[in-house]
Scaffold this active site. Structure first.
Site, PDB file in Angstrom:
ATOM      1  N   ARG A  14       0.850  -1.192   0.000  1.00  0.00           N
ATOM      2  CA  ARG A  14       0.000   0.000   0.000  1.00  0.00           C
ATOM      3  C   ARG A  14       0.887   1.244   0.000  1.00  0.00           C
ATOM      4  O   ARG A  14       1.195   1.790  -1.047  1.00  0.00           O
ATOM      5  CB  ARG A  14      -0.979  -0.022   1.196  1.00  0.00           C
ATOM      6  CG  ARG A  14      -2.206   0.903   0.993  1.00  0.00           C
ATOM      7  CD  ARG A  14      -1.955   2.366   1.246  1.00  0.00           C
ATOM      8  NE  ARG A  14      -1.606   2.641   2.628  1.00  0.00           N
ATOM      9  CZ  ARG A  14      -1.381   3.868   3.095  1.00  0.00           C
ATOM     10  NH1 ARG A  14      -1.436   4.924   2.286  1.00  0.00           N
ATOM     11  NH2 ARG A  14      -1.031   4.054   4.357  1.00  0.00           N
ATOM     12  N   ASP A  15       1.349   1.632   1.145  1.00  0.00           N
ATOM     13  CA  ASP A  15       2.152   2.852   1.212  1.00  0.00           C
ATOM     14  C   ASP A  15       3.463   2.708   0.451  1.00  0.00           C
ATOM     15  O   ASP A  15       3.990   3.676  -0.088  1.00  0.00           O
ATOM     16  CB  ASP A  15       2.432   3.206   2.675  1.00  0.00           C
ATOM     17  CG  ASP A  15       2.707   4.680   2.876  1.00  0.00           C
ATOM     18  OD1 ASP A  15       2.523   5.449   1.920  1.00  0.00           O
ATOM     19  OD2 ASP A  15       3.110   5.071   3.980  1.00  0.00           O
ATOM     20  N   HIS A 206       3.170   4.690  12.641  1.00  0.00           N
ATOM     21  CA  HIS A 206       3.523   4.630  11.223  1.00  0.00           C
ATOM     22  C   HIS A 206       4.546   5.726  10.962  1.00  0.00           C
ATOM     23  O   HIS A 206       4.248   6.910  11.087  1.00  0.00           O
ATOM     24  CB  HIS A 206       2.273   4.855  10.363  1.00  0.00           C
ATOM     25  CG  HIS A 206       2.562   4.906   8.889  1.00  0.00           C
ATOM     26  ND1 HIS A 206       2.483   3.800   8.087  1.00  0.00           N
ATOM     27  CD2 HIS A 206       2.935   5.937   8.081  1.00  0.00           C
ATOM     28  CE1 HIS A 206       2.788   4.140   6.842  1.00  0.00           C
ATOM     29  NE2 HIS A 206       3.063   5.434   6.815  1.00  0.00           N
ATOM     30  N   HIS A 208       8.110   7.360   8.686  1.00  0.00           N
ATOM     31  CA  HIS A 208       8.912   7.466   7.467  1.00  0.00           C
ATOM     32  C   HIS A 208      10.345   7.822   7.860  1.00  0.00           C
ATOM     33  O   HIS A 208      10.608   8.235   8.991  1.00  0.00           O
ATOM     34  CB  HIS A 208       8.312   8.495   6.518  1.00  0.00           C
ATOM     35  CG  HIS A 208       7.032   8.035   5.894  1.00  0.00           C
ATOM     36  ND1 HIS A 208       6.911   7.756   4.555  1.00  0.00           N
ATOM     37  CD2 HIS A 208       5.812   7.789   6.436  1.00  0.00           C
ATOM     38  CE1 HIS A 208       5.677   7.361   4.286  1.00  0.00           C
ATOM     39  NE2 HIS A 208       4.987   7.369   5.419  1.00  0.00           N
ATOM     40  N   CYS A 239       3.838   9.413   0.542  1.00  0.00           N
ATOM     41  CA  CYS A 239       2.486   9.853   0.215  1.00  0.00           C
ATOM     42  C   CYS A 239       2.497  10.754  -1.016  1.00  0.00           C
ATOM     43  O   CYS A 239       3.199  11.760  -1.035  1.00  0.00           O
ATOM     44  CB  CYS A 239       1.874  10.603   1.398  1.00  0.00           C
ATOM     45  SG  CYS A 239       0.236  11.289   1.063  1.00  0.00           S
ATOM     46  N   ASN A 248       9.005   4.829   3.528  1.00  0.00           N
ATOM     47  CA  ASN A 248       8.696   4.295   4.843  1.00  0.00           C
ATOM     48  C   ASN A 248       9.974   3.813   5.515  1.00  0.00           C
ATOM     49  O   ASN A 248      10.985   3.535   4.859  1.00  0.00           O
ATOM     50  CB  ASN A 248       7.750   3.097   4.702  1.00  0.00           C
ATOM     51  CG  ASN A 248       6.367   3.499   4.249  1.00  0.00           C
ATOM     52  OD1 ASN A 248       5.519   3.870   5.046  1.00  0.00           O
ATOM     53  ND2 ASN A 248       6.138   3.431   2.942  1.00  0.00           N
TER      54      ASN A 248
END
Length: 305
Positions: A14-15, A206, A208, A239, A248
């Site tokens: 996903r990310d 979460h 980065h 993002c 990430n």
């Protein structure tokens, strides 16, 4: 919390894929999911209900959900931002959902097309749909530290959303360092305050790795009470609606630092190899320091758990 008990949720699909621009085929995504699960990774984020014209790598999320077994889906999460997203994802078979909104109005408008208040107002309906389907729903708070448009975010604004009664039916609260600008002291403070404010819910971090603080922040989060931290293989991701967001925190780096009970040199080697295969397909670079360390001995994964 004992760091070895921390749950890694791998968000590569996903990310990790959002900024790549390319769409991995459904069967390839399913193969990656099964490789991650077979290696022992306990939780995955496998897709998003974001509009495919805006985030093309997520276009086949429903097909991916439909290709998985119930046992596999029990370990997989889907990003959602509206009640309609919840309906579509659960109809396809999803059982774990992450309802995301931004603490910053400016980022919420860029990312979701509405104000933060509008997203919060829709949350009870989203929870109703999730609960009717027997699914769990996390409350995910993006830009909990910094907004790419408005700058630093007041921690009290984050805690206001955590305490908002409209979110009380959610299973967890996800605190996001969307830009990777936070430092461990900030992460520790906000995670511990969140955990104290809502002891009935789990806390997830979460992060980065924009400024190289990804692993340090993940460890600070776990020490402050987070039971789960997110990472992506090879440090992929970012993002598309947050200018300046880097990849990430690498799953490999988090695992090397936390050494969960299921991790072995063999399973670590499998994950490094899997990450290298994915970035080769996508034409991306490997940002994982642990993967670089593992390869520095010509493939000898001889460190001791």
């Amino acid at each position: 919390m004992n760091r070895t008990a921390a749950v890694l949720r791998d968000v590569t699909l996903r990310d990790g894929l959002q900024l790549t621009g390319g769409l991995l085929a459904t069967d390839r995504k399913v193969a990656i999911i099964r490789s991650l699960l077979d290696a022992g990774v306990p939780a995955l984020e496998i897709g998003s209900m974001a509009r495919p014209d805006l985030v093309p790598p997520m276009a086949n999320t429903l097909e991916v959900i439909g290709a998985l077994t119930e046992e596999e889906l029990a370990k997989c999460w889907i990003w959602v931002a509206t009640p309609r997203h919840v309906q579509k994802a659960t109809a396809a078979g999803a059982r774990n959902l992450q309802y995301c909104l931004s603490v910053s109005d400016a980022h919420n408008q860029a990312n979701i097309g509405r104000t933060t208040e509008a997203s919060m107002a829709a949350l009870p309906e989203a929870m109703d749909y999730a609960h009717d389907a027997g699914a769990s729903l996390q409350l995910c708070l993006a830009t909990s530290f910094t907004c790419p448009f408005d700058g630093p975010v007041d921690p009290d604004k984050v805690l206001e959303l955590v305490a908002d009664e409209r979110g009380r039916g959610t299973s967890d609260v996800v605190i996001c360092d969307t830009l990777g600008h936070a430092v461990p002291a900030e992460v520790s403070s906000l995670i511990s305050r969140t955990a104290a404010l809502t002891p009935e819910r789990g806390v997830v971090f979460h992060g980065h790795d924009t400024w190289g603080m990804g692993v340090a922040n993940a460890l600070a989060a776990v020490d402050a009470g987070a039971y789960m931290v997110d990472g992506a293989l090879a440090g992929l991701g970012g993002c598309p609606f947050a200018p300046g967001a880097s990849g990430n925190t690498a799953s490999e780096d988090i695992l090397f630092a936390t050494r969960p009970h299921w991790l072995t040199p063999s399973s670590f080697a499998e994950l490094v190899t899997l990450g290298e295969g994915i970035i080769a397909e996508l034409g991306e670079s490997n940002r994982s320091k642990a993967a670089q360390g593992a390869r520095s001995k010509a493939g000898a994964f001889d460190w001791v758990i």
